[in-house]
Design a protein around this motif. Structure first.
Motif, PDB file in Angstrom:
ATOM      1  N   PHE A 299      -2.692   0.859   5.657  1.00  0.00           N
ATOM      2  CA  PHE A 299      -2.357  -0.256   4.773  1.00  0.00           C
ATOM      3  C   PHE A 299      -3.328  -0.293   3.598  1.00  0.00           C
ATOM      4  O   PHE A 299      -2.929  -0.491   2.444  1.00  0.00           O
ATOM      5  N   LEU A 300      -4.595  -0.109   3.901  1.00  0.00           N
ATOM      6  CA  LEU A 300      -5.623  -0.123   2.858  1.00  0.00           C
ATOM      7  C   LEU A 300      -5.367   0.971   1.831  1.00  0.00           C
ATOM      8  O   LEU A 300      -5.445   0.742   0.611  1.00  0.00           O
ATOM      9  N   VAL A 301      -5.042   2.158   2.313  1.00  0.00           N
ATOM     10  CA  VAL A 301      -4.766   3.288   1.414  1.00  0.00           C
ATOM     11  C   VAL A 301      -3.540   2.996   0.555  1.00  0.00           C
ATOM     12  O   VAL A 301      -3.537   3.236  -0.665  1.00  0.00           O
ATOM     13  N   ALA A 302      -2.480   2.477   1.181  1.00  0.00           N
ATOM     14  CA  ALA A 302      -1.244   2.189   0.444  1.00  0.00           C
ATOM     15  C   ALA A 302      -1.467   1.134  -0.632  1.00  0.00           C
ATOM     16  O   ALA A 302      -0.954   1.251  -1.755  1.00  0.00           O
TER      17      ALA A 302
ATOM     18  N   GLN B 293      -1.337   1.529  -4.759  1.00  0.00           N
ATOM     19  CA  GLN B 293      -0.223   0.751  -5.305  1.00  0.00           C
ATOM     20  C   GLN B 293       1.117   1.354  -4.885  1.00  0.00           C
ATOM     21  O   GLN B 293       2.076   1.432  -5.668  1.00  0.00           O
ATOM     22  N   ASP B 294       1.180   1.745  -3.624  1.00  0.00           N
ATOM     23  CA  ASP B 294       2.377   2.347  -3.041  1.00  0.00           C
ATOM     24  C   ASP B 294       3.279   1.236  -2.512  1.00  0.00           C
ATOM     25  O   ASP B 294       3.214   0.853  -1.342  1.00  0.00           O
ATOM     26  N   LEU B 295       4.155   0.727  -3.362  1.00  0.00           N
ATOM     27  CA  LEU B 295       5.003  -0.407  -2.994  1.00  0.00           C
ATOM     28  C   LEU B 295       5.976  -0.061  -1.868  1.00  0.00           C
ATOM     29  O   LEU B 295       6.182  -0.865  -0.947  1.00  0.00           O
ATOM     30  N   ALA B 296       6.561   1.124  -1.937  1.00  0.00           N
ATOM     31  CA  ALA B 296       7.510   1.525  -0.895  1.00  0.00           C
ATOM     32  C   ALA B 296       6.807   1.628   0.450  1.00  0.00           C
ATOM     33  O   ALA B 296       7.333   1.197   1.484  1.00  0.00           O
ATOM     34  N   GLY B 297       5.610   2.205   0.427  1.00  0.00           N
ATOM     35  CA  GLY B 297       4.842   2.332   1.659  1.00  0.00           C
ATOM     36  C   GLY B 297       4.444   0.984   2.230  1.00  0.00           C
ATOM     37  O   GLY B 297       4.520   0.759   3.443  1.00  0.00           O
ATOM     38  N   LEU B 298       4.052   0.052   1.351  1.00  0.00           N
ATOM     39  CA  LEU B 298       3.666  -1.284   1.794  1.00  0.00           C
ATOM     40  C   LEU B 298       4.854  -2.032   2.387  1.00  0.00           C
ATOM     41  O   LEU B 298       4.728  -2.699   3.419  1.00  0.00           O
TER      42      LEU B 298
ATOM     43  N   ILE C 267       7.809  -9.714  -0.195  1.00  0.00           N
ATOM     44  CA  ILE C 267       6.373  -9.436  -0.124  1.00  0.00           C
ATOM     45  C   ILE C 267       6.027  -8.244  -1.020  1.00  0.00           C
ATOM     46  O   ILE C 267       5.020  -8.258  -1.737  1.00  0.00           O
ATOM     47  N   ALA C 268       6.889  -7.214  -1.000  1.00  0.00           N
ATOM     48  CA  ALA C 268       6.682  -6.066  -1.875  1.00  0.00           C
ATOM     49  C   ALA C 268       6.772  -6.479  -3.342  1.00  0.00           C
ATOM     50  O   ALA C 268       6.017  -5.984  -4.186  1.00  0.00           O
TER      51      ALA C 268
ATOM     52  N   ASN D  66      -2.825  -6.954 -12.575  1.00  0.00           N
ATOM     53  CA  ASN D  66      -4.239  -6.781 -12.239  1.00  0.00           C
ATOM     54  C   ASN D  66      -4.564  -5.343 -11.837  1.00  0.00           C
ATOM     55  O   ASN D  66      -3.696  -4.603 -11.357  1.00  0.00           O
ATOM     56  N   ASN D  67      -5.798  -4.991 -12.029  1.00  0.00           N
ATOM     57  CA  ASN D  67      -6.333  -3.722 -11.538  1.00  0.00           C
ATOM     58  C   ASN D  67      -7.391  -4.056 -10.490  1.00  0.00           C
ATOM     59  O   ASN D  67      -8.528  -4.374 -10.813  1.00  0.00           O
ATOM     60  N   THR D  68      -6.995  -4.023  -9.223  1.00  0.00           N
ATOM     61  CA  THR D  68      -7.890  -4.480  -8.159  1.00  0.00           C
ATOM     62  C   THR D  68      -8.036  -3.443  -7.055  1.00  0.00           C
ATOM     63  O   THR D  68      -7.206  -2.549  -6.905  1.00  0.00           O
ATOM     64  N   THR D  69      -9.083  -3.614  -6.286  1.00  0.00           N
ATOM     65  CA  THR D  69      -9.346  -2.785  -5.107  1.00  0.00           C
ATOM     66  C   THR D  69      -9.461  -3.699  -3.894  1.00  0.00           C
ATOM     67  O   THR D  69     -10.097  -4.751  -3.967  1.00  0.00           O
ATOM     68  N   LEU D  70      -8.839  -3.285  -2.803  1.00  0.00           N
ATOM     69  CA  LEU D  70      -8.867  -4.071  -1.564  1.00  0.00           C
ATOM     70  C   LEU D  70      -9.813  -3.440  -0.559  1.00  0.00           C
ATOM     71  O   LEU D  70      -9.799  -2.223  -0.349  1.00  0.00           O
TER      72      LEU D  70
END
Length: 255
Positions: free
Chosen positions: A54-57, A61-66, A90-91, A101-105
């Motif tokens: 999930f973190l990687v996706a 910014q992998d919307l399909a994967g999320l 949610i997607a 935004n340009n963010t990191t989780l």
């Protein structure tokens, strides 16, 4: 192994006797693991792998994967109470976040518990999002606790419900007879604290006073911490662990 333990027990003084009593008291806290209702090691490892994926996706910014990581009718509840229902919605929420935004989780899992209310495993931990907006380059920094209700569909784990909540950080400090023995007792009590709602903790002593131990911990809610700290069994365990006097408790405000 019991013979080795008894041999060690005989070599210890009366302090060891009190620690043994503490161990017996805390042994009951290990029932948290039995509450996982037949959770296997493979389940836990799979959910841990899910969290990493999930973190990687998200960061890619992998919307399909999320979207595939949520059940069709999944629910996401923000820290402010805003509710989003459905994997597609949610997607869409994530899509708008990525556009603006340009963010990191960052995710820091704390463990997995069985929820009778949800009839499912709940993976919980802390999260942190940092970065900036694309317009005006405004800094973004958010953090809190997350609770993911995990559902297994066709041998694949998915999120059925996500709840985000503010973190509660608490500092407790007190005098101890012996920090090493107290530290051992503190570690033995981790399952009990986890069951009570603790997300993470760190311990140490004051630099100029090694007899003063401190605990900095994060909790699901202030109410859960207060209920845990008011438990008379805890007071007895702390006394047997060598805590001297009344602990000082400070609830931190992150604002």
């Amino acid at each position: 192994m019991m013979q080795k333990f008894m041999t060690l027990y005989k070599l210890k003084n009366s302090n060891m006797k009190s620690l043994f009593s503490l161990m017996v008291l805390l042994a009951g806290s290990f029932t948290v693991f039995s509450n996982l209702q037949a959770q296997s090691i493979s389940d836990e490892l799979e959910i841990q792998a899910f969290t990493r994926n999930f973190l990687v996706a998200y960061n890619a910014q992998d919307l399909a994967g999320l979207q595939k990581m949520y059940t069709e009718y999944a629910v996401r509840i923000d820290a402010d109470g805003k509710e989003t229902t459905g994997a597609d919605q949610i997607a869409d929420y994530f899509s708008k976040q990525f556009i603006n935004n340009n963010t990191t989780l960052l995710l820091k899992p704390s463990g997995i518990v069985w929820s009778d209310a949800e009839h499912a495993f709940v993976a919980r931990g802390t999260y942190e999002i940092f970065g900036n907006t694309h317009v005006y380059d405004i800094k973004i920094h958010e953090s809190g606790a997350y609770f993911n209700t995990m559902i297994k569909e066709k041998d694949e784990w998915k999120i059925g419900k996500t709840v985000l909540a503010p973190l509660v950080k608490v500092v407790v400090y007190h005098k101890v007879k012996d920090f090493t023995e107290w530290k051992w007792a503190f570690k033995m009590g981790q399952p009990m604290r986890f069951s009570a709602g603790e997300l993470s903790s760190e311990i140490g002593v004051l630099r100029d006073d090694p007899t003063t131990a401190y605990v900095i911990s994060e909790w699901i809610s202030l109410e859960r911490f207060q209920a845990y700290f008011a438990n008379p069994d805890l007071a007895k365990a702390m006394q047997e662990a060598g805590v001297i006097g009344k602990p000082t408790v400070m609830v931190l405000d992150g604002e």
